[in-house]
Write a protein that holds these residues in place. Structure first.
Motif, PDB file in Angstrom:
ATOM      1  N   ASP A 101       0.819  -1.215   0.000  1.00 28.86           N
ATOM      2  CA  ASP A 101       0.000   0.000   0.000  1.00 28.86           C
ATOM      3  C   ASP A 101       0.852   1.265   0.000  1.00 28.86           C
ATOM      4  O   ASP A 101       0.517   2.244  -0.648  1.00 28.86           O
ATOM      5  CB  ASP A 101      -0.933   0.006   1.217  1.00 28.86           C
ATOM      6  CG  ASP A 101      -1.952  -1.124   1.148  1.00 28.86           C
ATOM      7  OD1 ASP A 101      -2.597  -1.281   0.088  1.00 28.86           O
ATOM      8  OD2 ASP A 101      -2.088  -1.860   2.150  1.00 28.86           O
ATOM      9  N   VAL A 102       1.915   1.243   0.793  1.00 34.39           N
ATOM     10  CA  VAL A 102       2.807   2.409   0.862  1.00 34.39           C
ATOM     11  C   VAL A 102       4.249   1.916   0.960  1.00 34.39           C
ATOM     12  O   VAL A 102       4.565   1.023   1.760  1.00 34.39           O
ATOM     13  CB  VAL A 102       2.513   3.292   2.102  1.00 34.39           C
ATOM     14  CG1 VAL A 102       3.362   4.568   2.056  1.00 34.39           C
ATOM     15  CG2 VAL A 102       1.036   3.648   2.204  1.00 34.39           C
ATOM     16  N   LEU A 103       5.104   2.536   0.161  1.00 30.92           N
ATOM     17  CA  LEU A 103       6.524   2.199   0.166  1.00 30.92           C
ATOM     18  C   LEU A 103       7.285   3.314   0.879  1.00 30.92           C
ATOM     19  O   LEU A 103       7.137   4.488   0.528  1.00 30.92           O
ATOM     20  CB  LEU A 103       6.990   2.073  -1.283  1.00 30.92           C
ATOM     21  CG  LEU A 103       8.393   1.544  -1.541  1.00 30.92           C
ATOM     22  CD1 LEU A 103       8.538   0.093  -1.053  1.00 30.92           C
ATOM     23  CD2 LEU A 103       8.698   1.624  -3.045  1.00 30.92           C
ATOM     24  N   ALA A 115      -1.006   8.274   6.719  1.00 36.38           N
ATOM     25  CA  ALA A 115      -1.670   9.415   6.080  1.00 36.38           C
ATOM     26  C   ALA A 115      -1.717   9.236   4.559  1.00 36.38           C
ATOM     27  O   ALA A 115      -2.757   9.465   3.927  1.00 36.38           O
ATOM     28  CB  ALA A 115      -0.948  10.711   6.442  1.00 36.38           C
ATOM     29  N   ALA A 116      -0.607   8.812   3.967  1.00 36.67           N
ATOM     30  CA  ALA A 116      -0.550   8.657   2.507  1.00 36.67           C
ATOM     31  C   ALA A 116      -1.567   7.617   2.047  1.00 36.67           C
ATOM     32  O   ALA A 116      -2.268   7.806   1.048  1.00 36.67           O
ATOM     33  CB  ALA A 116       0.858   8.238   2.075  1.00 36.67           C
ATOM     34  N   TYR A 117      -1.648   6.528   2.791  1.00 38.65           N
ATOM     35  CA  TYR A 117      -2.610   5.471   2.473  1.00 38.65           C
ATOM     36  C   TYR A 117      -4.033   6.016   2.468  1.00 38.65           C
ATOM     37  O   TYR A 117      -4.803   5.811   1.529  1.00 38.65           O
ATOM     38  CB  TYR A 117      -2.452   4.341   3.497  1.00 38.65           C
ATOM     39  CG  TYR A 117      -3.509   3.269   3.403  1.00 38.65           C
ATOM     40  CD1 TYR A 117      -3.432   2.288   2.405  1.00 38.65           C
ATOM     41  CD2 TYR A 117      -4.561   3.221   4.316  1.00 38.65           C
ATOM     42  CE1 TYR A 117      -4.401   1.296   2.321  1.00 38.65           C
ATOM     43  CE2 TYR A 117      -5.522   2.233   4.238  1.00 38.65           C
ATOM     44  CZ  TYR A 117      -5.446   1.272   3.239  1.00 38.65           C
ATOM     45  OH  TYR A 117      -6.404   0.293   3.160  1.00 38.65           O
ATOM     46  N   ARG A 118      -4.383   6.745   3.533  1.00 36.90           N
ATOM     47  CA  ARG A 118      -5.752   7.254   3.653  1.00 36.90           C
ATOM     48  C   ARG A 118      -6.056   8.320   2.605  1.00 36.90           C
ATOM     49  O   ARG A 118      -7.160   8.364   2.053  1.00 36.90           O
ATOM     50  CB  ARG A 118      -5.950   7.862   5.031  1.00 36.90           C
ATOM     51  CG  ARG A 118      -5.957   6.813   6.129  1.00 36.90           C
ATOM     52  CD  ARG A 118      -6.021   7.536   7.441  1.00 36.90           C
ATOM     53  NE  ARG A 118      -6.278   6.635   8.542  1.00 36.90           N
ATOM     54  CZ  ARG A 118      -6.346   7.051   9.804  1.00 36.90           C
ATOM     55  NH1 ARG A 118      -6.183   8.327  10.096  1.00 36.90           N
ATOM     56  NH2 ARG A 118      -6.571   6.192  10.773  1.00 36.90           N
ATOM     57  N   MET A 119      -5.114   9.214   2.379  1.00 39.45           N
ATOM     58  CA  MET A 119      -5.338  10.281   1.395  1.00 39.45           C
ATOM     59  C   MET A 119      -5.532   9.676   0.006  1.00 39.45           C
ATOM     60  O   MET A 119      -6.382  10.110  -0.762  1.00 39.45           O
ATOM     61  CB  MET A 119      -4.166  11.267   1.414  1.00 39.45           C
ATOM     62  CG  MET A 119      -4.104  12.073   2.710  1.00 39.45           C
ATOM     63  SD  MET A 119      -2.547  12.980   2.943  1.00 39.45           S
ATOM     64  CE  MET A 119      -2.949  14.523   2.117  1.00 39.45           C
TER      65      MET A 119
END
Lengths: 327, 327
Positions: free
Chosen positions: A63-65, A291-295
């Motif tokens: 999901d996020v790197l 935060a990046a995942y949710r945004m």
């Protein structure tokens, strides 16, 4: 469903992220990506290790790197390249080049529909946030950033490049009287020399000319010449016994005035005292990964800095829970 | 085109907003709205004064309305009512009722297409933000909020209600040894009594029984009984000479651990030292008025708290400028 994190780069920062993920029950580590031979990399938690050349293969599993490379040569290339396939977080910390890095990453992230958050950590990062908040609240004022007491990797490296030096560690130390002057609210003008001192612990090669080394350190332009610098020669044993940690920290202080005639003074102070600079930075990176995942889930894309991220995105708690317990 | 601000309510907070607007060149004050007879209100800057009953008339002349009433009875009614016509900011500070107030305001603001930001100030407000950031970064830790040294209006009022008391001022004072214990990183368990002391300056009526007043203060449930309280009897002259200010401040401190076995400790500390509690709160309100204006221009609506507002919205600088100078 947990947020699946990938780590690119496995130095101090990557290891810090690996540990920080364990403290966040809404996240799980997919694996670590390295330029080394994966079979040679032993991880702290037994995490899977992959070669970075194959990273695209795993784009649907991550999901996020979180990019844990260096700002000098790794991140300027890696962050834009990887933002094509992943939501990414980096700790790019070359302040002067942030606008250029932002533009490069933003173009790719907008085109790919991913979220990239750059320059995450404590300075840039939490200190930037505090400069912004304090400046917006007290426009008629001055802010001051002090660093330390802590190890400066760049200054330690600079000493190690001097002929006759085997090893070295340099501490940046804020000057107490300067801190007190700022806290008193007089908004002093402080020179570079008045704000910080530098203390160096140096292991010399056998037979080296110590006076010459000390002179070379103290007169080094940019790094030491503008500071009051102390040099201690110690043994390799003492260095590893007493100076193996990577502590750091610092202060952002703003003093400003309010009232019809500026008659009332206010001091806002934010400070950090960190046992491990890389582990703290890693912990900030992990919070911004959430935060990046949710945004991105909300449909946002493009490059952001910490200034563009609403605080609530960082917390695992729901908006209702935050309002009930924390506001 | 400047951001046009209206002020509803003209006490200490309203006057603080009136002054703060002068420090923000991108804003201008449209006027002050009051329940009193406008002709009787003399403003600090010569601002126009209108009766609050006519406020709807001016809805096209005001970009953001800053509500400066009290949390007990004014804001629960005013904020939802005025969010129907205006972008609004309030400093609602009854922590336990924030969820209810939020829901009431959110329903109206969503329906009207306006932005409302509630519970803006320093606690709730900047302290809430700092509890959130620190907790998200260091999930394995504890946070502590200390208030003071500063004047508590509620406690001062409680003393004034005691028979035989003419006037009084109460200071809330954080206990130094508790602050030091928290900063040491041991995450102590602290009772109410161990965290703060209360110091009272009391003007008694002539012939009043001082011992009885002191006893009444020290045993007052909720307000004083759980604290070490000191009572000083002074004259009205001394009270107005030495205790006419409204200073306040406090500390949010979080200590957390990182590392595979929690081997590294980190301390995050945020502190405020304020000469004027209402003027600082006003300055926060004004910065969030800028945010409300911008968020609404972007098409956002509904109720927000400080946790929902991306920091960049607070600054008059552009995103490019912020990245170049402040990140």
């Amino acid at each position: 469903m947990k947020i699946r994190i990938g780590i690119a780069g496995y130095g101090n920062l990557g290891r810090g992220v690996e540990c920080a993920i364990l403290q966040n029950p809404d996240m799980e580590l997919f694996g670590i990506f390295t330029r080394r031979n994966p079979a040679d990399v032993k991880t702290l938690t037994g995490a899977s290790v992959y070669h970075i050349d194959n990273i695209e293969t795993y784009k649907d599993s991550i999901d996020v790197l979180i990019l844990c490379g260096g700002s000098a040569t790794d991140l300027p290339v890696q962050t834009p390249a990887l933002a094509e396939h992943f939501n990414v977080i980096d700790s790019f910390d070359t302040h002067a080049k942030i606008p250029e890095h932002f533009a490069n990453v933003d173009a790719v992230a907008k085109a790919s529909g991913n979220v990239a958050i750059i320059s995450v950590g404590w300075d840039p990062g939490m200190f930037s946030l505090n400069r912004l908040y304090a400046g917006a609240i007290l426009p008629d004022g001055e802010d001051y950033t002090f660093w330390g007491k802590g190890v400066s990797q760049g200054h330690s490296d600079a000493i190690r490049r001097i002929s006759g030096v085997k090893n070295a560690k340099q501490y940046t130390i804020p000057v107490d009287s300067a801190l007190e002057a700022v806290r008193s609210g007089v908004n002093p003008s402080l020179s570079v020399r008045e704000k910080h001192t530098r203390e160096c612990f140096v292991v010399a090669e056998e037979g080296a000319d110590l006076a010459k080394i000390e002179q070379a350190i103290k007169t080094m332009p940019n790094y030491f010449a503008d500071y009051d610098t102390t040099v201690h020669f110690i043994s390799e044993e003492e260095l590893s016994r007493d100076h193996s940690g990577i502590p750091h920290g610092g202060f952002v202080i703003r003093c400003g005035k309010t009232g019809l005639h500026g008659e009332n003074k206010h001091i806002i102070e934010y400070s950090l005292k960190l046992d491990s600079n890389p582990e703290f930075t890693s912990s900030v990176l992990v919070a911004y990964a959430r935060a990046a995942y949710r945004m991105n889930k909300e449909g946002q894309s493009g490059c952001k800095t910490v200034l563009d991220v609403a605080p609530a995105y960082l917390s695992p708690k729901s908006a209702d829970e935050l309002r009930a317990t924390l506001v």
